[in-house]
Motif scaffolding. Sequence first.
Motif, PDB file in Angstrom:
ATOM      1  N   VAL A  57      40.470  45.781  52.501  1.00 28.35           N
ATOM      2  CA  VAL A  57      41.377  45.466  51.393  1.00 28.35           C
ATOM      3  C   VAL A  57      42.375  44.380  51.778  1.00 28.35           C
ATOM      4  O   VAL A  57      43.396  44.206  51.122  1.00 28.35           O
ATOM      5  N   HIS A  58      42.055  43.614  52.820  1.00 30.29           N
ATOM      6  CA  HIS A  58      43.026  42.678  53.372  1.00 30.29           C
ATOM      7  C   HIS A  58      43.463  41.616  52.364  1.00 30.29           C
ATOM      8  O   HIS A  58      44.675  41.370  52.208  1.00 30.29           O
ATOM      9  N   ASP A  59      42.547  40.992  51.680  1.00 31.57           N
ATOM     10  CA  ASP A  59      42.917  39.956  50.715  1.00 31.57           C
ATOM     11  C   ASP A  59      43.706  40.549  49.552  1.00 31.57           C
ATOM     12  O   ASP A  59      44.640  39.928  49.048  1.00 31.57           O
ATOM     13  N   ARG A  61      45.651  43.097  49.778  1.00 32.02           N
ATOM     14  CA  ARG A  61      47.000  43.371  50.287  1.00 32.02           C
ATOM     15  C   ARG A  61      47.881  42.144  50.120  1.00 32.02           C
ATOM     16  O   ARG A  61      49.016  42.237  49.673  1.00 32.02           O
ATOM     17  N   HIS A  62      47.361  40.996  50.507  1.00 34.28           N
ATOM     18  CA  HIS A  62      48.151  39.770  50.387  1.00 34.28           C
ATOM     19  C   HIS A  62      48.393  39.432  48.919  1.00 34.28           C
ATOM     20  O   HIS A  62      49.482  38.990  48.563  1.00 34.28           O
ATOM     21  N   LEU A  63      47.394  39.637  48.089  1.00 37.07           N
ATOM     22  CA  LEU A  63      47.547  39.339  46.664  1.00 37.07           C
ATOM     23  C   LEU A  63      48.635  40.198  46.026  1.00 37.07           C
ATOM     24  O   LEU A  63      49.425  39.719  45.219  1.00 37.07           O
ATOM     25  N   PRO A  67      53.175  44.254  52.876  1.00 34.41           N
ATOM     26  CA  PRO A  67      53.432  43.674  54.192  1.00 34.41           C
ATOM     27  C   PRO A  67      52.205  43.827  55.073  1.00 34.41           C
ATOM     28  O   PRO A  67      51.586  44.890  55.094  1.00 34.41           O
ATOM     29  N   CYS A  68      51.836  42.754  55.739  1.00 33.15           N
ATOM     30  CA  CYS A  68      50.595  42.794  56.504  1.00 33.15           C
ATOM     31  C   CYS A  68      50.822  42.272  57.913  1.00 33.15           C
ATOM     32  O   CYS A  68      50.933  43.017  58.834  1.00 33.15           O
ATOM     33  N   HIS A  69      50.880  40.975  58.069  1.00 26.81           N
ATOM     34  CA  HIS A  69      51.049  40.394  59.406  1.00 26.81           C
ATOM     35  C   HIS A  69      51.876  39.145  59.321  1.00 26.81           C
ATOM     36  O   HIS A  69      52.194  38.667  58.260  1.00 26.81           O
TER      37      HIS A  69
END
Length: 69
Positions: A57-59, A61-63, A67-69
């Motif tokens: 679900v990384h993309d 998350r950014h969309l 908070p990610c990295h």
Amino acid sequence: MTDFTHFPSAKPAVIPVSEILPWAVFAGLLSLLAIYFIGAEQGAVALFQGEFIHEFVHDGRHLLGFPCH
Ligand SMILES: [Zn+2]
């Protein structure tokens, strides 16, 4: 010679929008909760080991601004 004519007797059920709307709102809220918890998984806290869910679900998350990295 015989003639067969088919008259379908079953008609689709008509469901009024007023009966569907509360369930649609409920399903939408459940979907938002699922998106939130799945999106937040393996971020600051993690229920599952590894990084598969995070990467899956990384993309998203950014969309959505998690908070990610
Ligand atoms: Zn990221």
